[in-house]
Design an enzyme around this catalytic site. Sequence first.
Site, PDB file in Angstrom:
ATOM      1  N   LYS A  84      50.553  33.416  92.328  1.00 46.93           N
ATOM      2  CA  LYS A  84      51.156  33.359  93.836  1.00 46.93           C
ATOM      3  C   LYS A  84      52.422  33.977  94.261  1.00 46.93           C
ATOM      4  CE  LYS A  84      51.232  28.927  94.895  1.00 46.93           C
ATOM      5  NZ  LYS A  84      51.390  27.274  94.337  1.00 46.93           N
ATOM      6  N   GLU A 105      48.487  28.541 100.815  1.00 49.27           N
ATOM      7  CA  GLU A 105      47.237  28.578 101.317  1.00 49.27           C
ATOM      8  C   GLU A 105      47.048  27.248 102.241  1.00 49.27           C
ATOM      9  OE1 GLU A 105      46.566  29.974  96.955  1.00 49.27           O
ATOM     10  OE2 GLU A 105      48.005  28.920  97.937  1.00 49.27           O
ATOM     11  N   GLY A 147      50.008  17.479  90.421  1.00 46.38           N
ATOM     12  CA  GLY A 147      49.017  17.625  91.369  1.00 46.38           C
ATOM     13  C   GLY A 147      47.674  17.216  90.934  1.00 46.38           C
ATOM     14  N   ARG A 148      47.255  17.669  89.875  1.00 47.82           N
ATOM     15  CA  ARG A 148      45.933  17.419  89.668  1.00 47.82           C
ATOM     16  C   ARG A 148      45.705  15.962  89.022  1.00 47.82           C
ATOM     17  NH1 ARG A 148      48.714  20.898  86.746  1.00 47.82           N
ATOM     18  NH2 ARG A 148      49.131  20.713  84.618  1.00 47.82           N
ATOM     19  N   GLU A 158      43.680  23.863  83.691  1.00 45.03           N
ATOM     20  CA  GLU A 158      45.085  24.072  84.303  1.00 45.03           C
ATOM     21  C   GLU A 158      45.856  23.356  83.304  1.00 45.03           C
ATOM     22  OE1 GLU A 158      45.776  24.857  88.529  1.00 45.03           O
ATOM     23  OE2 GLU A 158      47.141  22.959  88.227  1.00 45.03           O
ATOM     24  N   HIS A 176      17.041  24.241  85.166  1.00 49.57           N
ATOM     25  CA  HIS A 176      16.074  25.361  85.636  1.00 49.57           C
ATOM     26  C   HIS A 176      17.210  26.694  85.892  1.00 49.57           C
ATOM     27  CE1 HIS A 176      12.201  23.294  86.376  1.00 49.57           C
ATOM     28  NE2 HIS A 176      12.946  22.257  86.590  1.00 49.57           N
ATOM     29  N   LYS A 196      52.464  18.894  97.404  1.00 52.39           N
ATOM     30  CA  LYS A 196      53.574  18.432  96.763  1.00 52.39           C
ATOM     31  C   LYS A 196      54.808  18.927  97.330  1.00 52.39           C
ATOM     32  CE  LYS A 196      55.147  16.976  92.030  1.00 52.39           C
ATOM     33  NZ  LYS A 196      55.073  17.089  90.686  1.00 52.39           N
TER      34      LYS A 196
END
Length: 522
Positions: free
Chosen positions: A486, A203, A258-259, A344, A375, A197
């Site tokens: 960050k 990263e 963003g999400r 978030e 399991h 964005k």
Amino acid sequence: MESLQACQAWQVLAEKREAIAAQSLNALFAADPQRFEHYSVEAAGMLLDFSKQPVDSILMADLVALAEARELPRHRDAMFAGQRVNETEGRAALHTALRAAVQVTLPEVKDARARMATLAKEIRSGAYTSITGEPIKDVINIGIGGSDLGPRLAVDALAPLADGPRIHFVANIDGVEMSRTLAQCDPRSTLVLVASKSFGTSETLANAHEAMAWLRRDLADDAAIARQVIGITADPAHVRSLGLDPASALPLWDWVGGRYSLWSAVGFSVMLAIGPEAFEELLAGASAMDTHFCEAPLARNMPVIQGLLAVLHGSLLGRRSQVVVPYTERLRYLPAYLQQLVMESNGKSVDRAGQAVTVPTAAAIWGQTGTPGQHAFFQALHQGTEVMPVDFIGVAAPVAGERGEPLELAANLFAQSQALMQGNRADSDRPALHCPGNRPSNTLLLHRLDPTTLGALIALYEHRTFVEAVIWGVNPFDQYGVELGKRLARDLRPLLSGGDPSTELDASTAGLVRQFLAWRHG
């Protein structure tokens, strides 16, 4: 708005806390033979069965009264109308407009979607080629967080419908994901999408530089970068930092978190995989859930019910772990996607007025597909000391590409929620066999797993998250906690090149840096 603890509707619930926690699910079913019909709701190709929750008509009325007291309808309508519901950043949160929400029509959204569709058709047909003239066979989507998890979930879930180029996802900067991806691709037929964005996410930019260096090494032509790297951003001018033309970037807007950005150009990788028409079906499914959220009465509103139950468990009853178990491998990324969406968005300790939140907010969201989870952690669900509410998710119609024993899968799905509720009384000689039961769960049954229903499923959890935020009084659309780490990482990076951190860092971090450097260079 007053704090949640000061809200009279919350105080009514708080006075019943012990009775709710002790409520017998088996007794509720014994008292109401039609409990399933009374406590299930259908919308947008999905059925939510919440009959295995500790609710009766009185408690449901209390929960709806809480939603009304917290003015949920007003906050919902404000979001859909494009008001600045993201107060801390002074922005709207109009991700719903990206999927043709009825209240808002934005010409820039239509223009961007049309541009995406045109470009996707050219790439999928082979009309858009690499710098060498070869058709695009592989697409690498580079992003992180919302620019990765949503598209990754959708591409994997809808893989049986994929008839376009192969889609790969790279988020981690540890190099492993990138190395594995590049090993599967040919630079002469690979397109790179860089989704960020702000176009300042460290990263994402680091991985973009690595992918571009790979293209340059093999193609020895800077023109390949302009042709085979496409930026997706809300700040097109910043794509110049990668040597790209801003005019070629696909747009985002500052009112898309963003999400919540799958529905935007961040979903371009999904469109490339399944085609523009199927992508429109994904949007239509989300829009159908938007309509249900806006129009259904609160007591019969799927996102509202889910959100209120999550608050009931996480904030009132202290159940700080909530589990998501999809019974199809096609939804294997859903728990990770929901971790970011919920934690978030709502992992906040300050409300919209800047005051400390007085009840626990977002519980931990985690899970795995069934039956492997049975399991692994199901032992703790059935016999552990903590009660962990579960969302079971199943698909009725055969999933495309389905093999094995689908009826066995469904039997396990239904049996697990039944076992959690009913439990098992062991005799006094073998107490280790005892399962206490009375463990709550929702079961979300999808008619089929197709683009429309997947869109509705994701939108359902988006709105559930919004409902929780309104009840708690927090802003679900900012994430300043993410930014702190960050920023500190940027400060630490030069010190890892050999500078002495002892005068600038706390003793623990300084010690870790020294040991890291000693072992790295020793």
